[in-house]
Motif scaffolding. Structure first.
Motif, short mmCIF file in Angstrom:
data_model
loop_
_atom_site.label_atom_id
_atom_site.label_comp_id
_atom_site.label_asym_id
_atom_site.label_seq_id
_atom_site.Cartn_x
_atom_site.Cartn_y
_atom_site.Cartn_z
N LEU A 173 44.63 23.79 -13.09
CA LEU A 173 45.11 24.15 -11.75
C LEU A 173 46.37 23.36 -11.45
CD1 LEU A 173 44.18 25.76 -9.16
CD2 LEU A 173 43.16 23.63 -8.39
N PRO A 174 47.42 24.01 -10.95
CA PRO A 174 48.65 23.26 -10.63
C PRO A 174 48.37 22.17 -9.59
CG PRO A 174 49.06 25.63 -10.58
CD PRO A 174 47.58 25.45 -10.71
N TRP A 175 49.03 21.03 -9.77
CA TRP A 175 48.82 19.91 -8.85
C TRP A 175 49.21 20.26 -7.42
CZ3 TRP A 175 45.91 15.79 -9.22
CH2 TRP A 175 45.58 15.27 -10.48
N TRP A 176 50.19 21.14 -7.24
CA TRP A 176 50.63 21.45 -5.88
C TRP A 176 49.52 22.17 -5.10
CZ3 TRP A 176 50.67 26.31 -3.84
CH2 TRP A 176 50.72 27.39 -4.71
N VAL A 177 48.70 22.96 -5.82
CA VAL A 177 47.58 23.64 -5.16
C VAL A 177 46.57 22.61 -4.64
CG1 VAL A 177 45.62 25.20 -5.49
CG2 VAL A 177 47.84 25.75 -6.51
N THR A 178 46.24 21.66 -5.52
CA THR A 178 45.33 20.59 -5.12
C THR A 178 45.88 19.81 -3.94
OG1 THR A 178 44.38 20.38 -7.33
CG2 THR A 178 44.25 18.44 -5.91
N ALA A 179 47.19 19.50 -3.99
CA ALA A 179 47.82 18.72 -2.92
C ALA A 179 47.77 19.48 -1.59
CB ALA A 179 49.26 18.39 -3.29
N VAL A 180 48.10 20.77 -1.62
CA VAL A 180 48.12 21.57 -0.39
C VAL A 180 46.73 21.62 0.25
CG1 VAL A 180 48.31 23.94 0.50
CG2 VAL A 180 50.11 23.00 -0.95
N ILE A 181 45.71 21.89 -0.56
CA ILE A 181 44.35 22.01 -0.02
C ILE A 181 43.86 20.67 0.51
CG2 ILE A 181 41.94 22.48 -0.60
CD1 ILE A 181 42.92 24.64 -2.52
N LEU A 182 44.07 19.59 -0.27
CA LEU A 182 43.55 18.29 0.16
C LEU A 182 44.29 17.77 1.40
CD1 LEU A 182 42.81 16.38 -3.16
CD2 LEU A 182 41.29 17.69 -1.71
N LEU A 183 45.60 17.98 1.46
CA LEU A 183 46.35 17.55 2.65
C LEU A 183 45.88 18.31 3.88
CD1 LEU A 183 49.97 17.12 1.23
CD2 LEU A 183 48.46 15.32 2.11
N ARG A 184 45.63 19.59 3.71
CA ARG A 184 45.13 20.39 4.85
C ARG A 184 43.77 19.87 5.30
NH1 ARG A 184 40.53 23.21 6.59
NH2 ARG A 184 41.08 25.11 7.71
N GLU A 185 42.86 19.63 4.34
CA GLU A 185 41.52 19.18 4.69
C GLU A 185 41.55 17.81 5.38
OE1 GLU A 185 39.08 21.09 4.54
OE2 GLU A 185 39.67 22.64 3.14
N LEU A 186 42.32 16.89 4.83
CA LEU A 186 42.41 15.56 5.44
C LEU A 186 43.10 15.63 6.80
CD1 LEU A 186 43.39 13.48 2.27
CD2 LEU A 186 41.17 13.53 3.44
N GLY A 187 44.12 16.49 6.90
CA GLY A 187 44.85 16.64 8.17
C GLY A 187 43.96 17.19 9.27
N ILE A 188 43.13 18.19 8.95
CA ILE A 188 42.25 18.77 9.96
C ILE A 188 41.17 17.78 10.37
CG2 ILE A 188 40.59 20.61 10.43
CD1 ILE A 188 43.61 21.42 10.41
N THR A 189 40.69 17.00 9.42
CA THR A 189 39.70 15.96 9.75
C THR A 189 40.30 14.96 10.72
OG1 THR A 189 38.62 16.21 7.60
CG2 THR A 189 38.21 14.16 8.80
N ALA A 190 41.53 14.52 10.44
CA ALA A 190 42.21 13.58 11.35
C ALA A 190 42.44 14.22 12.71
CB ALA A 190 43.54 13.15 10.73
N LEU A 191 42.76 15.51 12.71
CA LEU A 191 43.00 16.24 13.95
C LEU A 191 41.74 16.28 14.81
CD1 LEU A 191 45.59 17.69 14.93
CD2 LEU A 191 44.55 19.83 14.16
N ARG A 192 40.61 16.48 14.17
CA ARG A 192 39.34 16.52 14.91
C ARG A 192 39.06 15.19 15.60
NH1 ARG A 192 36.90 20.45 10.77
NH2 ARG A 192 36.30 22.20 12.08
N PHE A 193 39.37 14.08 14.91
CA PHE A 193 39.18 12.77 15.53
C PHE A 193 40.18 12.56 16.66
CE2 PHE A 193 36.94 11.71 11.52
CZ PHE A 193 35.79 11.17 12.07
#
Length: 197
Positions: A107-127
């Motif tokens: 899997l291209p690293w950019w795909v992993t980066a996009v998904i993980l940044l989104r997941e971490l960002g939304i978690t931070a947003l919820r807090f």
């Protein structure tokens, strides 16, 4: 009449035990993350049997994510620990799978980066908005999760050559929905933070 008023009985609030079925399943998912990762490493994406084992462990852990939430809501077993541990377990499982897929050039690293940044960002947003309200999981968020799980499982399982190209298409759809729902959650957070007249 004596003029005395009857005292209203105090409302009894049931305490949810920390050790309950929903939290046990969440803990199991956390325990399965290193087991899953070790199985992928042993397979090195070359041994079909170990890849199948890794896929089945991933599927089992993913099912616990669906079941623990249903149990918690259905039987009133929602706890503060569960609210924190559940998303951590989800991110740990998905993150480990994506990083390993990229590490082994599946899997291209950019795909992993996009998904993980989104997941971490939304978690931070919820807090960030937790004092103003809760950002509930949307239908799009559930579709996103289903697509991610399906795509990861597709990459993990030793598919025949004719079916292997389907994986990137499923992952592509997962990335699109992941980004789109991310914008939707940001909009929800801004609405919650907006001063009310």
């Amino acid at each position: 009449m004596t003029g005395a008023t009857e005292s209203t009985p105090a409302q009894v609030v049931a305490r949810v035990p920390l050790l309950n079925a929903a939290n046990v399943l969440t803990a199991l998912r956390l325990v399965l993350v290193p087991v899953f990762a070790a199985t992928v490493v042993v397979s090195a994406f070359g041994h079909a049997g170990w890849r199948m084992a890794a896929c089945l462990i991933f599927a089992l852990a993913s099912v616990t994510d669906l079941v623990d939430g249903w149990i918690a809501r259905r039987f009133g077993l929602v706890t503060s620990v569960g609210k924190v541990a559940d998303p951590i377990a989800d991110k740990a499982l998905t993150g480990a799978a994506l990083v390993l897929l990229s590490w082994y050039d599946r899997l291209p690293w950019w795909v992993t980066a996009v998904i993980l940044l989104r997941e971490l960002g939304i978690t931070a947003l919820r807090f960030w908005v937790i004092r103003h309200g809760v950002i509930a999981a949307s239908r799009g968020g559930k579709v996103k999760t289903a697509l991610q799980i399906l795509a990861i499982a597709w990459y993990l399982w030793p598919m025949p050559a004719a079916l292997a190209p389907v994986g990137p298409w499923i992952m592509g759809a997962a990335v699109v929905v992941t980004v789109a729902t991310g914008f939707d959650y940001v909009a929800q957070a801004l609405r919650l933070r907006r001063p009310r007249p």
